[in-house]
Motif scaffolding. Structure first.
Motif, PDB file in Angstrom:
ATOM      1  N   ASP A 172       0.949  -1.200   0.120  1.00  0.00           N
ATOM      2  CA  ASP A 172      -0.180   0.168  -0.103  1.00  0.00           C
ATOM      3  C   ASP A 172       0.810   1.284  -0.044  1.00  0.00           C
ATOM      4  O   ASP A 172       0.507   2.211  -0.590  1.00  0.00           O
ATOM      5  N   GLN A 173       1.836   1.123   0.841  1.00  0.00           N
ATOM      6  CA  GLN A 173       2.841   2.403   0.680  1.00  0.00           C
ATOM      7  C   GLN A 173       4.379   1.922   1.040  1.00  0.00           C
ATOM      8  O   GLN A 173       4.654   0.967   1.454  1.00  0.00           O
ATOM      9  N   PRO A 174       5.178   2.835   0.847  1.00  0.00           N
ATOM     10  CA  PRO A 174       6.696   2.599   0.386  1.00  0.00           C
ATOM     11  C   PRO A 174       6.976   1.881   1.945  1.00  0.00           C
ATOM     12  O   PRO A 174       8.077   1.295   2.135  1.00  0.00           O
ATOM     13  N   SER A 175       6.620   2.453   3.177  1.00  0.00           N
ATOM     14  CA  SER A 175       7.089   2.126   4.401  1.00  0.00           C
ATOM     15  C   SER A 175       6.669   0.765   4.618  1.00  0.00           C
ATOM     16  O   SER A 175       7.590   0.180   5.486  1.00  0.00           O
ATOM     17  N   HIS A 176       6.111   0.028   4.058  1.00  0.00           N
ATOM     18  CA  HIS A 176       5.521  -1.369   4.218  1.00  0.00           C
ATOM     19  C   HIS A 176       6.536  -2.141   4.052  1.00  0.00           C
ATOM     20  O   HIS A 176       7.017  -3.047   4.588  1.00  0.00           O
ATOM     21  N   ILE A 177       7.548  -1.744   2.953  1.00  0.00           N
ATOM     22  CA  ILE A 177       8.577  -2.618   2.515  1.00  0.00           C
ATOM     23  C   ILE A 177       9.690  -2.462   3.605  1.00  0.00           C
ATOM     24  O   ILE A 177      10.474  -3.553   3.878  1.00  0.00           O
ATOM     25  N   HIS A 178       9.994  -1.505   4.151  1.00  0.00           N
ATOM     26  CA  HIS A 178      10.943  -1.185   5.515  1.00  0.00           C
ATOM     27  C   HIS A 178      10.525  -1.893   6.418  1.00  0.00           C
ATOM     28  O   HIS A 178      11.090  -2.727   7.208  1.00  0.00           O
ATOM     29  N   ILE A 179       9.181  -2.281   6.773  1.00  0.00           N
ATOM     30  CA  ILE A 179       8.835  -3.491   8.017  1.00  0.00           C
ATOM     31  C   ILE A 179       9.089  -4.582   7.516  1.00  0.00           C
ATOM     32  O   ILE A 179       9.803  -5.165   8.413  1.00  0.00           O
ATOM     33  N   VAL A 180       8.848  -4.837   6.106  1.00  0.00           N
ATOM     34  CA  VAL A 180       9.273  -6.338   5.747  1.00  0.00           C
ATOM     35  C   VAL A 180      10.815  -6.618   6.011  1.00  0.00           C
ATOM     36  O   VAL A 180      11.229  -7.492   6.579  1.00  0.00           O
ATOM     37  N   LEU A 181      11.317  -5.649   5.560  1.00  0.00           N
ATOM     38  CA  LEU A 181      13.092  -5.755   5.572  1.00  0.00           C
ATOM     39  C   LEU A 181      13.500  -5.828   7.032  1.00  0.00           C
ATOM     40  O   LEU A 181      14.270  -6.593   7.465  1.00  0.00           O
ATOM     41  N   ALA A 182      12.836  -4.996   8.080  1.00  0.00           N
ATOM     42  CA  ALA A 182      13.064  -5.112   9.311  1.00  0.00           C
ATOM     43  C   ALA A 182      12.842  -6.220   9.891  1.00  0.00           C
ATOM     44  O   ALA A 182      13.543  -6.961  10.709  1.00  0.00           O
ATOM     45  N   GLY A 183      11.662  -6.865   9.434  1.00  0.00           N
ATOM     46  CA  GLY A 183      11.337  -8.284   9.997  1.00  0.00           C
ATOM     47  C   GLY A 183      12.378  -9.457   9.409  1.00  0.00           C
ATOM     48  O   GLY A 183      12.802 -10.346  10.305  1.00  0.00           O
ATOM     49  N   LEU A 184      12.880  -9.273   8.314  1.00  0.00           N
ATOM     50  CA  LEU A 184      13.777 -10.365   7.947  1.00  0.00           C
ATOM     51  C   LEU A 184      15.176 -10.300   8.725  1.00  0.00           C
ATOM     52  O   LEU A 184      15.728 -11.255   8.847  1.00  0.00           O
ATOM     53  N   ASN A 215      19.030   0.439  -0.470  1.00  0.00           N
ATOM     54  CA  ASN A 215      20.393   0.167   0.220  1.00  0.00           C
ATOM     55  C   ASN A 215      20.279  -0.076   1.617  1.00  0.00           C
ATOM     56  O   ASN A 215      21.202  -0.990   2.001  1.00  0.00           O
ATOM     57  N   LYS A 216      19.333   0.303   2.355  1.00  0.00           N
ATOM     58  CA  LYS A 216      19.211   0.027   3.863  1.00  0.00           C
ATOM     59  C   LYS A 216      17.830   0.333   4.193  1.00  0.00           C
ATOM     60  O   LYS A 216      17.034   0.734   3.539  1.00  0.00           O
ATOM     61  N   ILE A 217      17.451  -0.293   5.532  1.00  0.00           N
ATOM     62  CA  ILE A 217      16.189  -0.249   6.070  1.00  0.00           C
ATOM     63  C   ILE A 217      16.115   1.297   6.478  1.00  0.00           C
ATOM     64  O   ILE A 217      17.075   1.849   7.102  1.00  0.00           O
ATOM     65  N   SER A 219      14.691   3.470   9.002  1.00  0.00           N
ATOM     66  CA  SER A 219      14.067   3.325  10.243  1.00  0.00           C
ATOM     67  C   SER A 219      13.020   4.468  10.519  1.00  0.00           C
ATOM     68  O   SER A 219      12.227   4.077  11.393  1.00  0.00           O
ATOM     69  N   GLU A 220      13.205   5.597   9.991  1.00  0.00           N
ATOM     70  CA  GLU A 220      12.168   6.566   9.941  1.00  0.00           C
ATOM     71  C   GLU A 220      10.907   6.184   9.470  1.00  0.00           C
ATOM     72  O   GLU A 220       9.932   6.551   9.916  1.00  0.00           O
ATOM     73  N   GLU A 221      10.815   5.551   8.228  1.00  0.00           N
ATOM     74  CA  GLU A 221       9.858   5.062   7.677  1.00  0.00           C
ATOM     75  C   GLU A 221       8.950   4.153   8.577  1.00  0.00           C
ATOM     76  O   GLU A 221       7.740   4.116   8.920  1.00  0.00           O
ATOM     77  N   VAL A 222       9.924   3.213   9.249  1.00  0.00           N
ATOM     78  CA  VAL A 222       9.201   2.236  10.290  1.00  0.00           C
ATOM     79  C   VAL A 222       8.807   3.090  11.468  1.00  0.00           C
ATOM     80  O   VAL A 222       7.492   2.866  11.925  1.00  0.00           O
ATOM     81  N   LYS A 223       9.436   4.030  11.914  1.00  0.00           N
ATOM     82  CA  LYS A 223       8.861   4.807  13.182  1.00  0.00           C
ATOM     83  C   LYS A 223       7.470   5.747  12.851  1.00  0.00           C
ATOM     84  O   LYS A 223       6.771   5.673  13.544  1.00  0.00           O
ATOM     85  N   GLN A 224       7.484   6.041  11.561  1.00  0.00           N
ATOM     86  CA  GLN A 224       6.169   6.849  11.157  1.00  0.00           C
ATOM     87  C   GLN A 224       5.024   5.788  11.244  1.00  0.00           C
ATOM     88  O   GLN A 224       4.037   6.466  11.737  1.00  0.00           O
ATOM     89  N   ILE A 225       5.173   4.676  10.910  1.00  0.00           N
ATOM     90  CA  ILE A 225       4.022   3.662  11.031  1.00  0.00           C
ATOM     91  C   ILE A 225       3.886   3.430  12.441  1.00  0.00           C
ATOM     92  O   ILE A 225       2.470   3.417  12.897  1.00  0.00           O
ATOM     93  N   CYS A 226       4.674   3.381  13.375  1.00  0.00           N
ATOM     94  CA  CYS A 226       4.468   3.149  14.628  1.00  0.00           C
ATOM     95  C   CYS A 226       3.870   4.419  15.530  1.00  0.00           C
ATOM     96  O   CYS A 226       3.150   4.258  16.454  1.00  0.00           O
ATOM     97  N   LEU A 227       4.129   5.845  14.822  1.00  0.00           N
ATOM     98  CA  LEU A 227       3.728   6.898  15.430  1.00  0.00           C
ATOM     99  C   LEU A 227       2.070   7.181  14.697  1.00  0.00           C
ATOM    100  O   LEU A 227       1.479   8.057  15.455  1.00  0.00           O
ATOM    101  N   SER A 228       1.929   6.659  13.886  1.00  0.00           N
ATOM    102  CA  SER A 228       0.734   7.146  13.102  1.00  0.00           C
ATOM    103  C   SER A 228      -0.579   6.541  13.581  1.00  0.00           C
ATOM    104  O   SER A 228      -0.419   5.381  14.507  1.00  0.00           O
TER     105      SER A 228
END
Ligand SMILES: [Zn+2]
Length: 228
Positions: A172-184, A215-217, A219-228
């Protein structure tokens, strides 16, 4: 809608025991899985299940999530999490961020997971059965009738499974790929018997978002999910 491709290489440090329990036609309680070509694989369903669980461990308590695996405790059947926080909505129905990424009964995921296939198959020795004994921890003796067998995948040090398109599709949004990568990053052990030392390994990923290498995860994108 952003399109993603994730390539995975899984390198084992100890032999994996991978596959469904209780398969007929074998003595083993666990069997390695093979695809239609007879190659050893880590099934796509296991990659998806472990990754969703890892993402859940990362996000639980930070954002409202439903309670898999029972459908009646998952989106869109419930609209609040255990703490009473409202779940986010999608198309007018409750849908937590993990159901948005991985899907639920009400929302088929637009991500596709693909089997990881063994590399260097010609280096592999024949399959082996490992006998395991269940120990009674209090009495420190082997439990009667608790000898069981695990079929491990043929193994050599550095055994690898990979797929250059292990995870494909849309989010749905670019931040979701960063959640997936952080999970990996949280995946260390695969298959059955990991408490017996089987299946410890290391995952390397490469990812592309709309064709651009990540190139890298972020973490700001992941934090945005956590704050929204
Ligand atoms: Zn959900």
């Amino acid at each position: 809608m952003p399109t993603i491709t994730i390539s995975l290489v899984l390198t084992f440090a100890t032999p994996p025991s991978v596959g469904a329990g209780g398969a007929s036609g074998t003595l083993a309680d666990k069997v390695v899985a093979r695809n239609a070509h007879g190659e050893f694989i880590i099934p796509a369903s296991q990659v998806k299940g472990k990754l969703r669980h890892a993402c859940e461990q990362m996000l639980r308590g930070r954002v409202p999530l439903c309670n898999p695996p029972r459908a009646e405790q998952m989106c869109p059947q419930i609209d609040k999490d255990d703490a009473g926080n409202a779940l986010p909505q999608k198309d007018g129905l409750p849908c937590c961020v993990l159901c948005q990424i991985f899907g639920s009964a009400g929302y088929p995921s637009r991500l596709r997971f693909h089997d990881l296939v063994v590399t260097d198959a010609d280096l592999l020795p024949p399959e082996t059965l490992r006998a395991m004994v269940s120990l009674n921890r209090r009495r420190r003796v082997a439990e009667a009738q608790r000898l069981f067998l695990i079929e491990t995948a043929p193994y050599f040090n550095g055994l690898q499974f990979q797929n250059s398109e292990a995870i494909t599709g849309q989010v749905d949004q670019p931040s979701h790929i960063h959640i997936v990568l952080a999970g990996l990053q949280l995946l260390f052990a695969w298959g059955g018997g990991t408490s017996h030392g089987l299946g410890w390994g290391d995952v390397k990923w490469e990812a592309w978002l709309d064709g651009q290498l990540i190139n890298k995860i972020d973490s700001e994108e992941v934090k945005q999910i956590c704050l929204s």
